[in-house]
Design an enzyme around this catalytic site. Structure first.
Site, short mmCIF file in Angstrom:
data_model
loop_
_atom_site.label_atom_id
_atom_site.label_comp_id
_atom_site.label_asym_id
_atom_site.label_seq_id
_atom_site.Cartn_x
_atom_site.Cartn_y
_atom_site.Cartn_z
N VAL A 73 76.81 8.68 27.10
CA VAL A 73 75.80 7.63 26.94
C VAL A 73 76.48 6.27 26.94
CG1 VAL A 73 74.09 6.67 25.32
CG2 VAL A 73 74.31 9.14 25.58
N CYS A 74 75.91 5.31 27.68
CA CYS A 74 76.36 3.92 27.61
C CYS A 74 75.13 3.04 27.55
CB CYS A 74 77.26 3.57 28.80
SG CYS A 74 76.39 3.63 30.38
N ALA A 75 75.27 1.75 27.80
CA ALA A 75 74.11 0.84 27.68
C ALA A 75 73.06 1.13 28.75
CB ALA A 75 74.57 -0.60 27.74
N GLY A 77 73.91 3.30 31.85
CA GLY A 77 74.17 4.49 32.67
C GLY A 77 75.40 4.43 33.56
N MET A 101 71.16 3.81 26.94
CA MET A 101 70.39 3.43 25.75
C MET A 101 69.16 2.62 26.11
SD MET A 101 71.68 4.89 23.12
CE MET A 101 71.16 4.07 21.60
#
Length: 378
Positions: A73-75, A77, A101
């Protein structure tokens, strides 16, 4: 093209909801992860920032599970895909949360709280914010309570369940997220209700809640509980459906009470909250089901997937509901409320009062982060 599997926010939630163990590898920076992350009863979250993976240091991989899939998971993708590909080269199994997110922040899920021959009540959980909204449905007509910004979701819900939205209400002026109430009312032709004390001096089109002791639709009679139930805000209002279900806004939570300091009058509003708890809510019976507009901790979601508790249980477990010493109550609630305020809350309040319009991208940005509307007694 990468062959790393993409997982939608909905698919991730399905795994969590099914009680499956979920490993999250969050590659945002440490501060962002500490402030706001994906949580669940079966979720294990590891935080290793994306930049660490650029170093190709074996220490990055030593705590990662070798036999289970990780959801990276990142901000938004992109960084997660790079990390997932790096993991695959090292023999790890992973997928990527599609949209990161940002996508999680806009995921809503509806569950049935209650149904009898008169009314069905759905609770709509926006997991990323701990925001809860409600659809009360009777004979094909509905009232939406505390709608979040993504109004299309409520329109799709109406279509899926076959109801018409006739009433849209906000329990109070929200400070941690943008209300979808006015937009939803405009799109459906429904009346939009909020206490006039919340939006005085604005051009917002609304029905003053204090003029509507009862809202009727289908076979449901929604009783507006002794308007106002102030404390979190001066115009906070609770809605009692058929003497059974209390949508308490941010006045009473499963594990706490609404913080009274967001208007800069912590002590004054804490006294209002005391009067609400001990002179209004105290008249309700123990078996009334309390359904708040937020939850502060993942443990407040019950095994049935619902955030709610009987008033009797809340009275038992919540010290503040039993602390009838007014000075002590006010001191504790006003003191506990001086914690960190919701991010961007002044701008969000201005939007919810109809005084500020922002582009959709800015609206998404403003809402990212946790809610901070509760005061907990530890």
């Amino acid at each position: 093209m990468s062959h790393i599997p993409l997982l939608s926010a909905e698919q991730l939630h399905e795994r969590m909801n099914a009680g499956q163990d979920v490993w999250i590898l969050d590659v945002r920076n440490t501060e962002e992860h500490a402030d706001w992350k994906i949580e669940g009863q079966t979720v294990r979250s590891i935080n290793i920032p994306y930049f660490d993976f650029l170093e190709d240091d074996d220490a990055n991989f030593k705590d990662l599970p070798t036999d289970e899939e990780m959801v990276v998971v990142c901000a938004k993708g992109g960084s997660a895909m790079f990390v997932a590909e790096t993991l695959e080269e090292k023999g790890f199994k992973s997928s990527v949360l599609d949209g990161g997110m940002l996508a999680w922040s806009q995921f809503y899920h509806a569950a049935t709280v209650f149904a009898d021959d008169k009314v069905e009540l759905l609770q709509i959980n926006r997991f990323s914010k701990g925001c809860l909204s409600y659809a009360a449905i009777s004979e094909g007509k509905a009232m939406i309570v505390d709608a979040s910004r993504k109004v299309d979701y409520y329109l799709e819900l109406a279509e899926r369940h076959g109801f018409t939205i006739e009433h849209v209400v906000d329990s109070h002026l929200h400070a941690d997220h943008i209300s979808g109430g006015p937009a939803l009312a405009a799109l459906t032709g429904a009346a939009y209700y909020i206490s006039s004390g919340e939006v005085q001096g604005t051009d917002l089109k609304f029905e003053p809640l204090e003029h509507h002791e009862r809202i009727r639709f289908g076979r449901a009679e929604v009783e507006v509980l002794a308007v106002p139930t102030p404390g979190h805000t001066p115009g906070s209002t609770s809605f009692l459906i058929n003497d059974k279900l209390l949508m308490s806004g941010d006045t009473i939570f499963v594990g706490g009470l609404g913080r009274p300091d967001l208007g800069g009058k912590a002590e004054e509003w804490a006294q209002d909250l005391y009067d609400t708890v001990f002179h209004k809510v105290s008249k309700l019976s123990d078996d009334v089901l309390v359904l708040p507009a937020h939850y502060a901790d993942i443990t407040e979601i019950g095994d049935n997937g619902i955030v709610g508790a009987s008033l009797g249980d809340i009275r038992q477990s919540n010290d503040m509901m039993r602390n009838a010493d007014k000075d002590d109550f006010v001191e504790h609630v006003a003191g506990a409320a001086s914690s960190e305020k919701p991010p961007n809350f002044e701008e969000i309040v201005a939007i919810n009062r109809g005084e500020l319009q922002v582009e959709p991208e800015r609206a998404v940005e403003l809402e990212i982060g946790p809610n901070r509307c509760a005061v907990h007694h530890h």
